[in-house]
Design a protein around this motif. Structure first.
Motif, PDB file in Angstrom:
ATOM      1  N   HIS A  68     -35.126 -63.873 -14.050  1.00  0.00           N
ATOM      2  CA  HIS A  68     -35.630 -63.807 -15.425  1.00  0.00           C
ATOM      3  C   HIS A  68     -36.938 -64.591 -15.560  1.00  0.00           C
ATOM      4  CE1 HIS A  68     -35.630 -63.542 -19.765  1.00  0.00           C
ATOM      5  NE2 HIS A  68     -35.704 -64.893 -19.833  1.00  0.00           N
ATOM      6  N   GLN A  69     -36.989 -65.778 -14.963  1.00  0.00           N
ATOM      7  CA  GLN A  69     -38.215 -66.582 -15.035  1.00  0.00           C
ATOM      8  C   GLN A  69     -39.377 -65.895 -14.330  1.00  0.00           C
ATOM      9  OE1 GLN A  69     -37.145 -70.375 -13.420  1.00  0.00           O
ATOM     10  NE2 GLN A  69     -35.996 -71.025 -15.269  1.00  0.00           N
ATOM     11  N   HIS A  70     -39.063 -65.255 -13.201  1.00  0.00           N
ATOM     12  CA  HIS A  70     -40.120 -64.543 -12.473  1.00  0.00           C
ATOM     13  C   HIS A  70     -40.680 -63.401 -13.305  1.00  0.00           C
ATOM     14  CE1 HIS A  70     -42.352 -62.843  -9.129  1.00  0.00           C
ATOM     15  NE2 HIS A  70     -41.740 -61.665  -9.347  1.00  0.00           N
ATOM     16  N   GLN A  71     -39.752 -62.697 -14.029  1.00  0.00           N
ATOM     17  CA  GLN A  71     -40.189 -61.581 -14.869  1.00  0.00           C
ATOM     18  C   GLN A  71     -41.066 -62.085 -16.024  1.00  0.00           C
ATOM     19  OE1 GLN A  71     -36.991 -59.228 -16.323  1.00  0.00           O
ATOM     20  NE2 GLN A  71     -38.308 -57.708 -17.292  1.00  0.00           N
ATOM     21  N   VAL A  72     -40.641 -63.214 -16.646  1.00  0.00           N
ATOM     22  CA  VAL A  72     -41.431 -63.789 -17.747  1.00  0.00           C
ATOM     23  C   VAL A  72     -42.799 -64.217 -17.257  1.00  0.00           C
ATOM     24  CG1 VAL A  72     -41.574 -65.695 -19.370  1.00  0.00           C
ATOM     25  CG2 VAL A  72     -39.403 -64.483 -19.067  1.00  0.00           C
ATOM     26  N   SER A  73     -42.825 -64.862 -16.062  1.00  0.00           N
ATOM     27  CA  SER A  73     -44.105 -65.301 -15.494  1.00  0.00           C
ATOM     28  C   SER A  73     -45.012 -64.119 -15.210  1.00  0.00           C
ATOM     29  CB  SER A  73     -43.851 -66.100 -14.217  1.00  0.00           C
ATOM     30  OG  SER A  73     -45.072 -66.483 -13.619  1.00  0.00           O
ATOM     31  N   SER A  74     -44.413 -63.015 -14.689  1.00  0.00           N
ATOM     32  CA  SER A  74     -45.219 -61.823 -14.408  1.00  0.00           C
ATOM     33  C   SER A  74     -45.789 -61.243 -15.685  1.00  0.00           C
ATOM     34  CB  SER A  74     -44.364 -60.780 -13.673  1.00  0.00           C
ATOM     35  OG  SER A  74     -43.909 -61.279 -12.436  1.00  0.00           O
ATOM     36  N   ASP A  75     -44.947 -61.232 -16.745  1.00  0.00           N
ATOM     37  CA  ASP A  75     -45.435 -60.720 -18.027  1.00  0.00           C
ATOM     38  C   ASP A  75     -46.588 -61.581 -18.566  1.00  0.00           C
ATOM     39  OD1 ASP A  75     -43.579 -58.733 -17.869  1.00  0.00           O
ATOM     40  OD2 ASP A  75     -42.105 -59.740 -19.169  1.00  0.00           O
ATOM     41  N   ASP A  76     -46.461 -62.922 -18.416  1.00  0.00           N
ATOM     42  CA  ASP A  76     -47.533 -63.816 -18.887  1.00  0.00           C
ATOM     43  C   ASP A  76     -48.813 -63.577 -18.102  1.00  0.00           C
ATOM     44  OD1 ASP A  76     -45.840 -64.880 -20.719  1.00  0.00           O
ATOM     45  OD2 ASP A  76     -45.302 -66.644 -19.487  1.00  0.00           O
ATOM     46  N   ASN A  77     -48.674 -63.389 -16.777  1.00  0.00           N
ATOM     47  CA  ASN A  77     -49.857 -63.149 -15.953  1.00  0.00           C
ATOM     48  C   ASN A  77     -50.553 -61.853 -16.357  1.00  0.00           C
ATOM     49  OD1 ASN A  77     -49.478 -65.493 -14.508  1.00  0.00           O
ATOM     50  ND2 ASN A  77     -48.313 -64.499 -12.863  1.00  0.00           N
ATOM     51  N   MET A  78     -49.724 -60.818 -16.592  1.00  0.00           N
ATOM     52  CA  MET A  78     -50.323 -59.543 -17.008  1.00  0.00           C
ATOM     53  C   MET A  78     -51.046 -59.687 -18.340  1.00  0.00           C
ATOM     54  SD  MET A  78     -49.961 -57.232 -14.741  1.00  0.00           S
ATOM     55  CE  MET A  78     -50.358 -55.812 -15.767  1.00  0.00           C
ATOM     56  N   SER A  79     -50.432 -60.448 -19.274  1.00  0.00           N
ATOM     57  CA  SER A  79     -51.070 -60.663 -20.578  1.00  0.00           C
ATOM     58  C   SER A  79     -52.381 -61.425 -20.426  1.00  0.00           C
ATOM     59  CB  SER A  79     -50.110 -61.427 -21.494  1.00  0.00           C
ATOM     60  OG  SER A  79     -50.725 -61.692 -22.743  1.00  0.00           O
ATOM     61  N   ALA A  80     -52.408 -62.434 -19.556  1.00  0.00           N
ATOM     62  CA  ALA A  80     -53.639 -63.214 -19.334  1.00  0.00           C
ATOM     63  C   ALA A  80     -54.729 -62.349 -18.723  1.00  0.00           C
ATOM     64  CB  ALA A  80     -53.342 -64.414 -18.434  1.00  0.00           C
ATOM     65  N   ILE A  81     -54.298 -61.488 -17.766  1.00  0.00           N
ATOM     66  CA  ILE A  81     -55.278 -60.602 -17.119  1.00  0.00           C
ATOM     67  C   ILE A  81     -55.864 -59.623 -18.123  1.00  0.00           C
ATOM     68  CG2 ILE A  81     -55.541 -58.756 -15.417  1.00  0.00           C
ATOM     69  CD1 ILE A  81     -53.476 -60.237 -13.681  1.00  0.00           C
ATOM     70  N   GLU A  82     -54.972 -59.071 -18.976  1.00  0.00           N
ATOM     71  CA  GLU A  82     -55.464 -58.130 -19.981  1.00  0.00           C
ATOM     72  C   GLU A  82     -56.394 -58.823 -20.981  1.00  0.00           C
ATOM     73  OE1 GLU A  82     -51.942 -56.596 -21.688  1.00  0.00           O
ATOM     74  OE2 GLU A  82     -51.462 -55.246 -20.009  1.00  0.00           O
ATOM     75  N   THR A  83     -56.059 -60.046 -21.364  1.00  0.00           N
ATOM     76  CA  THR A  83     -56.928 -60.802 -22.294  1.00  0.00           C
ATOM     77  C   THR A  83     -58.291 -61.083 -21.676  1.00  0.00           C
ATOM     78  OG1 THR A  83     -54.990 -61.855 -23.294  1.00  0.00           O
ATOM     79  CG2 THR A  83     -57.125 -62.914 -23.657  1.00  0.00           C
ATOM     80  N   GLU A  84     -58.276 -61.497 -20.396  1.00  0.00           N
ATOM     81  CA  GLU A  84     -59.537 -61.775 -19.711  1.00  0.00           C
ATOM     82  C   GLU A  84     -60.375 -60.513 -19.563  1.00  0.00           C
ATOM     83  OE1 GLU A  84     -61.159 -63.750 -15.516  1.00  0.00           O
ATOM     84  OE2 GLU A  84     -59.002 -63.626 -15.947  1.00  0.00           O
ATOM     85  N   ALA A  85     -59.701 -59.405 -19.253  1.00  0.00           N
ATOM     86  CA  ALA A  85     -60.429 -58.138 -19.116  1.00  0.00           C
ATOM     87  C   ALA A  85     -61.042 -57.721 -20.443  1.00  0.00           C
ATOM     88  CB  ALA A  85     -59.482 -57.051 -18.603  1.00  0.00           C
ATOM     89  N   SER A  86     -60.279 -57.911 -21.540  1.00  0.00           N
ATOM     90  CA  SER A  86     -60.803 -57.575 -22.869  1.00  0.00           C
ATOM     91  C   SER A  86     -62.009 -58.442 -23.218  1.00  0.00           C
ATOM     92  CB  SER A  86     -59.692 -57.756 -23.906  1.00  0.00           C
ATOM     93  OG  SER A  86     -60.191 -57.527 -25.211  1.00  0.00           O
ATOM     94  N   HIS A  87     -61.899 -59.748 -22.906  1.00  0.00           N
ATOM     95  CA  HIS A  87     -63.019 -60.658 -23.171  1.00  0.00           C
ATOM     96  C   HIS A  87     -64.250 -60.274 -22.361  1.00  0.00           C
ATOM     97  CE1 HIS A  87     -65.077 -64.324 -24.261  1.00  0.00           C
ATOM     98  NE2 HIS A  87     -65.218 -64.645 -22.973  1.00  0.00           N
ATOM     99  N   HIS A  88     -64.000 -59.878 -21.098  1.00  0.00           N
ATOM    100  CA  HIS A  88     -65.114 -59.463 -20.234  1.00  0.00           C
ATOM    101  C   HIS A  88     -65.798 -58.211 -20.783  1.00  0.00           C
ATOM    102  CE1 HIS A  88     -67.466 -58.955 -16.612  1.00  0.00           C
ATOM    103  NE2 HIS A  88     -66.987 -57.723 -16.457  1.00  0.00           N
ATOM    104  N   HIS A  89     -64.995 -57.256 -21.261  1.00  0.00           N
ATOM    105  CA  HIS A  89     -65.565 -56.040 -21.853  1.00  0.00           C
ATOM    106  C   HIS A  89     -66.377 -56.360 -23.107  1.00  0.00           C
ATOM    107  CE1 HIS A  89     -63.830 -53.302 -19.025  1.00  0.00           C
ATOM    108  NE2 HIS A  89     -62.558 -53.555 -19.370  1.00  0.00           N
ATOM    109  N   GLN A  90     -65.874 -57.298 -23.925  1.00  0.00           N
ATOM    110  CA  GLN A  90     -66.613 -57.693 -25.121  1.00  0.00           C
ATOM    111  C   GLN A  90     -67.965 -58.316 -24.763  1.00  0.00           C
ATOM    112  OE1 GLN A  90     -64.038 -60.270 -27.324  1.00  0.00           O
ATOM    113  NE2 GLN A  90     -62.644 -58.618 -27.960  1.00  0.00           N
ATOM    114  N   GLN A  91     -67.952 -59.168 -23.720  1.00  0.00           N
ATOM    115  CA  GLN A  91     -69.206 -59.771 -23.269  1.00  0.00           C
ATOM    116  C   GLN A  91     -70.181 -58.704 -22.788  1.00  0.00           C
ATOM    117  OE1 GLN A  91     -67.890 -62.658 -20.335  1.00  0.00           O
ATOM    118  NE2 GLN A  91     -68.179 -64.342 -21.783  1.00  0.00           N
ATOM    119  N   GLN A  92     -69.662 -57.730 -22.042  1.00  0.00           N
ATOM    120  CA  GLN A  92     -70.521 -56.641 -21.571  1.00  0.00           C
ATOM    121  C   GLN A  92     -71.092 -55.846 -22.742  1.00  0.00           C
ATOM    122  OE1 GLN A  92     -68.041 -54.416 -18.824  1.00  0.00           O
ATOM    123  NE2 GLN A  92     -69.053 -55.368 -17.057  1.00  0.00           N
ATOM    124  N   ASP A  93     -70.256 -55.584 -23.752  1.00  0.00           N
ATOM    125  CA  ASP A  93     -70.730 -54.834 -24.923  1.00  0.00           C
ATOM    126  C   ASP A  93     -71.830 -55.605 -25.653  1.00  0.00           C
ATOM    127  OD1 ASP A  93     -68.950 -52.841 -24.336  1.00  0.00           O
ATOM    128  OD2 ASP A  93     -67.403 -53.536 -25.743  1.00  0.00           O
TER     129      ASP A  93
END
Length: 238
Positions: free
Chosen positions: A32-57
């Protein structure tokens, strides 16, 4: 609950009577902890990608604005250059450097003409009687050069009297300018003192002589005006 979690719960209940299996429980918690950690990592990656796209825009928008501003600036410059070509003796093929050189030359000519106009305007007589005598330079060999200006009513004997004053003070005329307007005159003289009579006192002598001339001119003018008024208001004899 997903399939993996269901299997784990079945494993926990396999002991019959609800027995407690610490190893299985720990395994489920780790999963369960591994799944939660994976979900957090995916959320962080998506947030960083969104921020990167905003900077590019934002960077692309800034680049487009810069290009548009630069285009407008070039258009203004070309418009002004085209306007200059219509004002100066040149054609549309004249390059920018040659055009700017012509502009500089024309500005110099206009400044010279303006200076001449101002000088001419300053030479015109005013409505006020006035004199001025200034020491302008050293004429060399210790000689002084004066610039004298006399503004008064115009009269026929004014120039001869000026000449007599300069002779009496041993002043040599280097340049003379005279302007008349509406019955008034302004005489501007550039004169030099000779070596024998060279002194700063010559300025005072010249000022006093011109002032006396101005006073005589004013007295003559007042007398002339009185005679004109007398003729105007004297009744005709029967």
């Amino acid at each position: 609950m997903d399939h993996n979690n269901s299997d784990l719960f079945q494993l926990l209940g396999a002991g019959g009577g609800g027995g407690y299996y610490p190893a299985a429980a720990m395994l489920m918690m780790d999963h369960h902890q591994h799944q939660v950690s994976s979900d957090d990592n995916m959320s962080a990656i998506e947030t960083e990608a969104s921020h990167h796209h905003q900077q590019q825009d934002r960077a692309l928008a800034a680049l487009r604005n810069h290009k548009e501003a630069e285009k407008r600036r070039r258009e203004r410059i070309n418009s002004h250059l085209a306007r200059l070509r219509t004002l100066l003796p040149c054609n549309s093929k004249t390059d920018k450097a040659s055009l700017l050189a012509k502009v500089v030359q024309r500005v110099k000519e206009l400044k010279q003409q303006t200076s001449e106009i101002i000088t001419e305007f300053e030479t015109l007589p005013s409505e006020t009687d006035e004199i001025s005598v200034l020491s302008t330079a050293d004429g060399g060999h210790g000689g002084l050069i004066f610039k004298a200006s006399l503004c008064c009513e115009d009269r026929s004997d004014l120039i001869p009297e000026l000449i007599e004053i300069l002779k009496s003070l041993h002043l040599k005329t280097l340049r003379a300018e005279m302007a008349t307007l509406g019955g008034r005159t302004r005489n501007v003289l550039v004169v030099a003192a000779d070596k024998e009579h060279n002194s700063i006192e010559s300025i005072h002598f010249l000022q006093n002589s011109l002032r006396s001339l101005l006073e005589r001119s004013g007295s003559a003018d007042r007398s002339k005006r009185r005679r004109a008024m007398d003729r105007r208001f004297t009744p005709a004899s029967s």
